[in-house]
Design an enzyme around this catalytic site. Structure first.
Site, PDB file in Angstrom:
ATOM      1  N   GLU A   1       2.655   1.295  -3.733  1.00 36.61           N
ATOM      2  CA  GLU A   1       1.878   1.456  -4.961  1.00 36.61           C
ATOM      3  C   GLU A   1       0.784   2.511  -4.827  1.00 36.61           C
ATOM      4  OE1 GLU A   1       2.876   0.022  -7.789  1.00 36.61           O
ATOM      5  OE2 GLU A   1       4.519  -0.755  -6.576  1.00 36.61           O
TER       6      GLU A   1
ATOM      7  N   SER B   1       0.038   4.757  -2.384  1.00 35.12           N
ATOM      8  CA  SER B   1       0.458   6.074  -1.918  1.00 35.12           C
ATOM      9  C   SER B   1       1.288   6.811  -2.962  1.00 35.12           C
ATOM     10  CB  SER B   1       1.255   5.945  -0.615  1.00 35.12           C
ATOM     11  OG  SER B   1       0.433   5.502   0.442  1.00 35.12           O
TER      12      SER B   1
ATOM     13  N   GLU C   1       1.213  12.046   5.372  1.00 40.94           N
ATOM     14  CA  GLU C   1       2.346  12.109   4.443  1.00 40.94           C
ATOM     15  C   GLU C   1       2.073  13.127   3.341  1.00 40.94           C
ATOM     16  OE1 GLU C   1       3.750   7.420   4.838  1.00 40.94           O
ATOM     17  OE2 GLU C   1       2.745   8.145   3.041  1.00 40.94           O
TER      18      GLU C   1
ATOM     19  N   CYS D   1      -9.615   1.760   4.344  1.00 41.91           N
ATOM     20  CA  CYS D   1      -8.149   1.670   4.382  1.00 41.91           C
ATOM     21  C   CYS D   1      -7.587   1.987   5.762  1.00 41.91           C
ATOM     22  CB  CYS D   1      -7.553   2.609   3.348  1.00 41.91           C
ATOM     23  SG  CYS D   1      -5.746   2.635   3.345  1.00 41.91           S
TER      24      CYS D   1
ATOM     25  N   ALA E   1       0.836  -1.204   0.000  1.00 36.80           N
ATOM     26  CA  ALA E   1       0.000   0.000   0.000  1.00 36.80           C
ATOM     27  C   ALA E   1       0.869   1.252   0.000  1.00 36.80           C
ATOM     28  CB  ALA E   1      -0.920  -0.008   1.220  1.00 36.80           C
TER      29      ALA E   1
END
Length: 414
Positions: free
Chosen positions: A259, A261, A375, A366, A256
């Site tokens: 790919e 993010s 982020e 998620c 996760a």
């Protein structure tokens, strides 16, 4: 699908829905709009899936417990009328089976409860200073280059580093992770080629071997990282978290981070470059970054579709879909549904409310969403401030992938 669409024999490809066509991958939204308008529930013979494209349907189905990410908790492959995967692909499918994203309650509930404490808003917010340090270091390197690939030289370095540090992956080994993730996730594409299946299987075996060895080291000599915490849960009792589930969880988090993010950040910047008025406003009003991130993930999601299995007969759009069928929920279509979003094909940086579905909904929402948003918040704020003249050098090419949709590169000048 509507009666008229059924009687007319309309097929998804007739409406322009063709996930193997690079022109569709580059801009799927006109075709997805036609799906929503003409055939919001339609069977695709090429993938043996029902495509569902309206926001109301997708949102409801994500929360509907008559559907599941897997069917193996209620039936075998043979009982479900499906052919079991080839034995030589066991490394991939065995690893997938122990990831919470493909589990259903009660196993999903147990595993998510054990892992989610690392992803609460408070726990994630505590990572902000470290993420700021990582982002500033990466931007320093990009500025020094002058011209660079925004993806490889900046955007992918942040989530990859953050999730690797969170798990406790030694820095010397981190170069191994992204290629494994890229190859493993090839299996998630629609009708993957034999070469893609082989690469995914090989990457899964390498990933599993590496992480199993590292997890056993962490049990012997724990560190201040999530892998050590989960390894301690394995040690405390196998009925709480098995070693296989620990490995599957680590792979899921790394995939996760690598790919979804990376593609989410890159797709967002490509959208801003294509909409200079939005980029100019964001530069002038950096306080819009939190809502802008949500909006950009709505506008061009890195995960355009997600599958669900029908565990009990359902009725959808006047069509009865029987147990055993698979749905392909079209997130990208739902995120631009004009019945829910005003000016759905435009970037509205301060859009509120914004019920987009890029992170899913329901029990499979998620787990890493708070971390991804943090982020992006730090990354976009720092980039807008420190790279005020960042400009695109050439139009990018898209990878030949739709389920995890992203760019090959994004060449820019600081």
């Amino acid at each position: 699908m509507s009666d008229s669409a059924t009687k007319a024999g309309v097929q998804p490809v007739d409406l322009g829905y063709d996930p193997w066509d690079l022109s569709f991958v580059a801009d799927p939204y006109p075709a997805l709009a036609r799906l929503r308008d003409v055939a919001p529930v339609i069977f695709d013979e090429r993938t043996n899936q029902w495509l569902v494209s309206r926001h109301a349907d997708v949102n409801a189905l994500l929360r509907d417990r008559r559907l599941g990410r897997s069917y193996l908790h209620v039936a075998s492959h043979e009982e479900w009328g499906r052919t079991p995967p080839p034995a030589d692909q066991a490394p991939f499918w065995d690893l997938l089976a122990v990831q919470m994203i493909d589990m259903e309650p009660p196993d999903h509930t147990r595993l998510r409860r054990l892992v989610m404490k690392a992803f609460t808003p408070r726990t994630v917010e505590a990572l902000r200073p470290r993420i700021e340090t990582i982002v500033d270091r990466v931007i320093d390197g990009a500025i020094a280059r002058g011209e660079f690939d925004l993806i490889a030289d900046l955007l992918e370095l942040v989530p990859v580093t953050v999730i690797a540090e969170l798990l406790g992956i030694p820095e010397a080994d981190r170069h191994l992770l992204r290629p494994w993730s890229a190859d493993m996730t090839l299996m998630f594409e629609l009708n993957p080629t034999l070469d893609a299946q082989r690469r995914a299987t090989d990457a899964s075996a390498a990933f599993e071997t590496y992480l199993r060895g590292l997890a056993r080291e962490r049990r012997r000599a724990p560190g201040a990282d999530l892998l050590s915490e989960l390894a301690a849960v394995v040690e405390a009792g196998g009925d709480r978290l098995t070693e296989d589930e620990l490995i599957g969880t680590a792979v899921l988090l790394l995939n996760a981070g690598h790919e979804a993010s990376v593609n989410g950040a890159a797709n967002s910047w490509w959208a801003l470059f294509r909409h200079p008025e939005a980029l100019a406003r964001l530069r002038a009003e950096p306080g819009l970054v939190p809502t802008a991130i949500e909006e950009l993930l709505r506008f061009d999601t890195p995960a355009p579709m997600f599958e669900r299995w029908v565990l009990e007969d359902i009725e959808l759009g006047g069509v009865t879909i029987p147990r055993g069928q698979e749905l392909a929920l079209q997130f990208a279509a739902a995120n631009r549904d004009p019945a829910v979003f005003a000016a759905a094909d435009e970037i509205v940086l301060d859009r509120s409310p914004n019920p987009y579905l890029s992170f899913g909904a329901g029990i499979h929402y998620c787990l890493g969403a708070p971390l991804a948003k943090l982020e992006f918040d730090v990354l976009f704020e720092r980039m807008l401030r420190r790279l005020p003249r960042l400009e695109l050098l050439e139009e990018p090419a898209w990878k030949p992938r739709f389920v995890l949709r992203g760019l090959e590169a994004l060449r820019v000048r600081a």
